[in-house]
Design an enzyme around this catalytic site. Structure first.
Site, PDB file in Angstrom:
ATOM      1  N   GLY A 239       0.801  -1.225   0.000  1.00  0.00           N
ATOM      2  CA  GLY A 239       0.000   0.000   0.000  1.00  0.00           C
ATOM      3  C   GLY A 239       0.828   1.268   0.000  1.00  0.00           C
ATOM      4  N   GLU A 279       5.076  -6.084   1.534  1.00  0.00           N
ATOM      5  CA  GLU A 279       4.510  -6.564   0.267  1.00  0.00           C
ATOM      6  C   GLU A 279       4.210  -5.393  -0.669  1.00  0.00           C
ATOM      7  OE1 GLU A 279       2.054 -10.266   2.386  1.00  0.00           O
ATOM      8  OE2 GLU A 279       1.002  -8.418   1.853  1.00  0.00           O
ATOM      9  N   GLY A 281       3.567  -3.307  -3.912  1.00  0.00           N
ATOM     10  CA  GLY A 281       3.180  -3.558  -5.300  1.00  0.00           C
ATOM     11  C   GLY A 281       3.413  -2.284  -6.076  1.00  0.00           C
ATOM     12  N   ARG A 282       2.422  -1.380  -5.964  1.00  0.00           N
ATOM     13  CA  ARG A 282       2.450  -0.176  -6.794  1.00  0.00           C
ATOM     14  C   ARG A 282       3.672   0.706  -6.562  1.00  0.00           C
ATOM     15  NH1 ARG A 282      -2.562   2.251  -6.507  1.00  0.00           N
ATOM     16  NH2 ARG A 282      -3.325   0.340  -5.546  1.00  0.00           N
ATOM     17  N   TYR A 322     -12.066   3.020  -9.879  1.00  0.00           N
ATOM     18  CA  TYR A 322     -11.679   3.718  -8.646  1.00  0.00           C
ATOM     19  C   TYR A 322     -11.731   5.241  -8.765  1.00  0.00           C
ATOM     20  CZ  TYR A 322      -9.319  -0.791  -7.826  1.00  0.00           C
ATOM     21  OH  TYR A 322      -9.011  -2.116  -7.680  1.00  0.00           O
ATOM     22  N   CYS A 365     -18.611  -0.279 -25.248  1.00  0.00           N
ATOM     23  CA  CYS A 365     -20.000   0.186 -25.163  1.00  0.00           C
ATOM     24  C   CYS A 365     -20.433   0.347 -23.715  1.00  0.00           C
ATOM     25  CB  CYS A 365     -20.899  -0.803 -25.892  1.00  0.00           C
ATOM     26  SG  CYS A 365     -20.375  -1.018 -27.582  1.00  0.00           S
ATOM     27  N   GLU A 366     -19.839   1.269 -23.023  1.00  0.00           N
ATOM     28  CA  GLU A 366     -20.168   1.582 -21.627  1.00  0.00           C
ATOM     29  C   GLU A 366     -19.907   3.068 -21.421  1.00  0.00           C
ATOM     30  OE1 GLU A 366     -20.934  -0.460 -18.930  1.00  0.00           O
ATOM     31  OE2 GLU A 366     -20.630  -2.412 -19.862  1.00  0.00           O
ATOM     32  N   TYR A 394      -1.706  -2.543 -11.554  1.00  0.00           N
ATOM     33  CA  TYR A 394      -3.146  -2.741 -11.721  1.00  0.00           C
ATOM     34  C   TYR A 394      -3.614  -2.212 -13.074  1.00  0.00           C
ATOM     35  CZ  TYR A 394      -2.224  -3.486  -6.852  1.00  0.00           C
ATOM     36  OH  TYR A 394      -1.669  -3.943  -5.684  1.00  0.00           O
TER      37      TYR A 394
HETATM   38  C1  LIG Z   1      -2.337  -8.577   0.922  1.00  0.00           C
HETATM   39  C2  LIG Z   1      -1.820  -7.533  -0.004  1.00  0.00           C
HETATM   40  N1  LIG Z   1      -0.509  -7.199   0.074  1.00  0.00           N
HETATM   41  C3  LIG Z   1       0.015  -6.254  -0.746  1.00  0.00           C
HETATM   42  C4  LIG Z   1      -0.752  -5.590  -1.675  1.00  0.00           C
HETATM   43  C5  LIG Z   1      -0.095  -4.564  -2.561  1.00  0.00           C
HETATM   44  O1  LIG Z   1      -0.623  -3.282  -2.449  1.00  0.00           O
HETATM   45  P1  LIG Z   1       0.093  -2.092  -3.214  1.00  0.00           P
HETATM   46  O2  LIG Z   1       0.170  -2.452  -4.642  1.00  0.00           O
HETATM   47  O3  LIG Z   1      -0.793  -0.911  -3.014  1.00  0.00           O
HETATM   48  O4  LIG Z   1       1.436  -1.928  -2.601  1.00  0.00           O
HETATM   49  C6  LIG Z   1      -2.121  -5.890  -1.771  1.00  0.00           C
HETATM   50  C7  LIG Z   1      -2.967  -5.175  -2.742  1.00  0.00           C
HETATM   51  O5  LIG Z   1      -4.143  -5.287  -2.814  1.00  0.00           O
HETATM   52  C8  LIG Z   1      -2.652  -6.898  -0.922  1.00  0.00           C
HETATM   53  O6  LIG Z   1      -3.950  -7.231  -0.990  1.00  0.00           O
END
Ligand SMILES: Cc1ncc(COP(=O)(O)O)c(C=O)c1O
Length: 438
Positions: A239, A279, A281-282, A322, A365-366, A394
């Site tokens: 996050g 963890e 991601g973004r 979103y 078509c939305e 994403y």
């Molecule tokens: C359990 C878990 N960990 C990590 C992430 C990664 O989040 P982000 O991409 O915002 O860092 C997510 C995203 O939904 C998640 O569900």
């Protein structure tokens, strides 16, 4: 910072002009910068160096095998949420000892696969899941480790309701007060419950949100250990933010401040010998990718001009799902030199003066099939190539074949080389799994 710059008016991804990629592979096409992925790994590693965590890149944010392989080579572990993501992780060469398995609804089949593969840690989301892990591990003749994902009832005020996961009204995790009982020693014969996992949402802008959850996690760890349990791992999820607006791009280094505050708050647990997992991601992938899309037509609507591009919500869902705002600009723009966040029209708020407001929409078509409504842009024409920035997370991983449109190609750029890392889907791909009895 990322490696998407204009050179004499032409957008370049590292050393390759965007136009050369569209020429070679058509549009729409996702384009990633290898160097940006590497730099962001370093930024995250240094922001959290106070914890020396295992960094498990969140596969769901950007799951192309070439991307995962690159990150594994940078030393990342992987965070997976399905059997399919685990398959990708293993194909990309990730060591099972660096894979954590999250997700609210792991099936027996997925657990069997993961236990056979030797996944390092399961983030269990319910009592029922722990019982199932125990049963599957027994059948496999193995003993595995699990963390309990707790729901701390901490929500970030600015996180979109659909991506906020730490509040009490969401489906995620075990309510904090019920979690303690799951750490009782010898409750399970084939699972050691030795970790606490939280993931508050995606993205979380306020450091205070993390700190509030960490305080609750620390108190829980104290209570568990006071009653004879043992905590080895604290996983604070992902996050951590990326930049979507030009102004945020200029402030990217704030991840360092957020990381430092989080590390600081976790020092007590570190001194007690706990190991940490994050963890992201973004924060690694979002700014490492853009989407190139061509304008098909520009027409005059009732209120303003509308540019119809060749990518739709099936290619990039975030704006309509979103309300996400992505910077969008022509890949060719006068003689402008510099990083995209310094484009004169983007300003801090993407509401550049001297440009006309236009809707950028897709062919689906939305009514919800749009990337921006009333956005200030230079005059556009059919054939113009546009860049939608900060699409590495994403983006492709949420793409679909809705309206029977194939998913786009993906290209990885490294210095002055471009490499196709996923073919554009053909009409034949669209029907490849269908059985019509003919
Ligand atoms: C359990 C878990 N960990 C990590 C992430 C990664 O989040 P982000 O991409 O915002 O860092 C997510 C995203 O939904 C998640 O569900």
């Amino acid at each position: 910072m990322d490696h998407f710059h204009y050179v004499n008016g032409e957008l370049h991804i590292e050393g390759v002009p965007a136009s050369a990629i569209a020429e070679a592979h058509g549009s729409p096409v996702y384009v990633y910068s290898a160097q940006t992925f590497k730099d962001h790994c370093s930024v995250v590693r240094s922001a959290f160096s106070g914890l020396e965590p295992l960094i498990c890149f969140s596969v769901k944010s950007c799951s192309n095998l070439a991307v995962l392989k690159l990150l594994v080579e940078q030393g990342c572990g992987l965070d997976v949420v399905s059997g399919g993501e685990l398959y990708r992780a293993l194909q990309a060469g990730a060591a099972p000892e660096k894979i954590v398995f999250a997700g609210v609804g792991k099936s027996r089949e997925e657990l069997t696969y993961a236990i056979d593969a030797g996944v390092f840690l399961f983030n269990a989301e319910s009592e029922g899941e722990l019982a199932r892990i125990d049963e599957v591990a027994r059948a496999a003749g193995k003993r595995v480790k699990a963390a309990v994902r707790v729901n701390p009832d901490v929500a970030d005020a600015d996180t979109h309701e659909k991506t906020s996961t730490g509040g009490r009204q969401t489906k995620f995790g075990v309510p904090l007060l019920r979690a303690e009982a799951l750490f009782e020693r010898n409750l399970y014969r084939h699972v050691d419950v030795v970790g606490i996992h939280v993931h508050l949402g995606s993205p979380i802008a306020a450091t205070a949100t993390y700190l509030a959850a960490i305080d609750k996690v620390e108190q829980l760890a104290d209570r568990i250990e006071a009653s004879g349990g043992k905590i080895e791992f604290i996983n604070i999820g992902g996050g951590f933010p990326a930049h979507y607006r030009a102004s945020e791009a200029r402030e990217y280094c704030s991840l360092g401040e957020m990381g430092a505050a989080i590390c600081d708050r976790l020092q007590g647990l570190k001194r007690r010998g706990k190991h940490f997992i994050i963890e992201p991601g973004r924060s690694i992938s979002a700014n490492a990718g853009i989407l190139l899309t061509s304008v098909e037509y520009v027409k005059q609507g009732w209120e303003r001009k509308i540019a119809i591009v060749d990518a739709g919500m099936n290619v990039l869902l975030r704006p309509t799902l979103y309300g996400a705002s992505h910077a969008i600009w022509p890949a060719s723009f006068g003689a402008f030199d510099g990083h995209w966040s310094a484009l004169p029209g983007l300003g801090g708020t993407n509401d550049g003066e001297g440009f006309d407001a236009i809707d950028i929409v897709g062919p689906i078509c939305e009514t919800g099939d749009y990337f921006a409504l009333g956005r200030a842009m230079p005059a556009l024409d059919g054939g113009d190539l546009l860049a939608i920035f900060s699409c590495g997370a994403y983006g492709m991983s949420m793409a679909s074949q809705y309206n029977s449109r194939g998913r786009p190609a993906e290209v990885m750029v490294e210095k002055d080389r471009q490499r196709l890392i996923r073919h554009r889907e053909s009409y034949a791909d669209l029907v490849a799994h269908e059985l019509c009895g003919l």
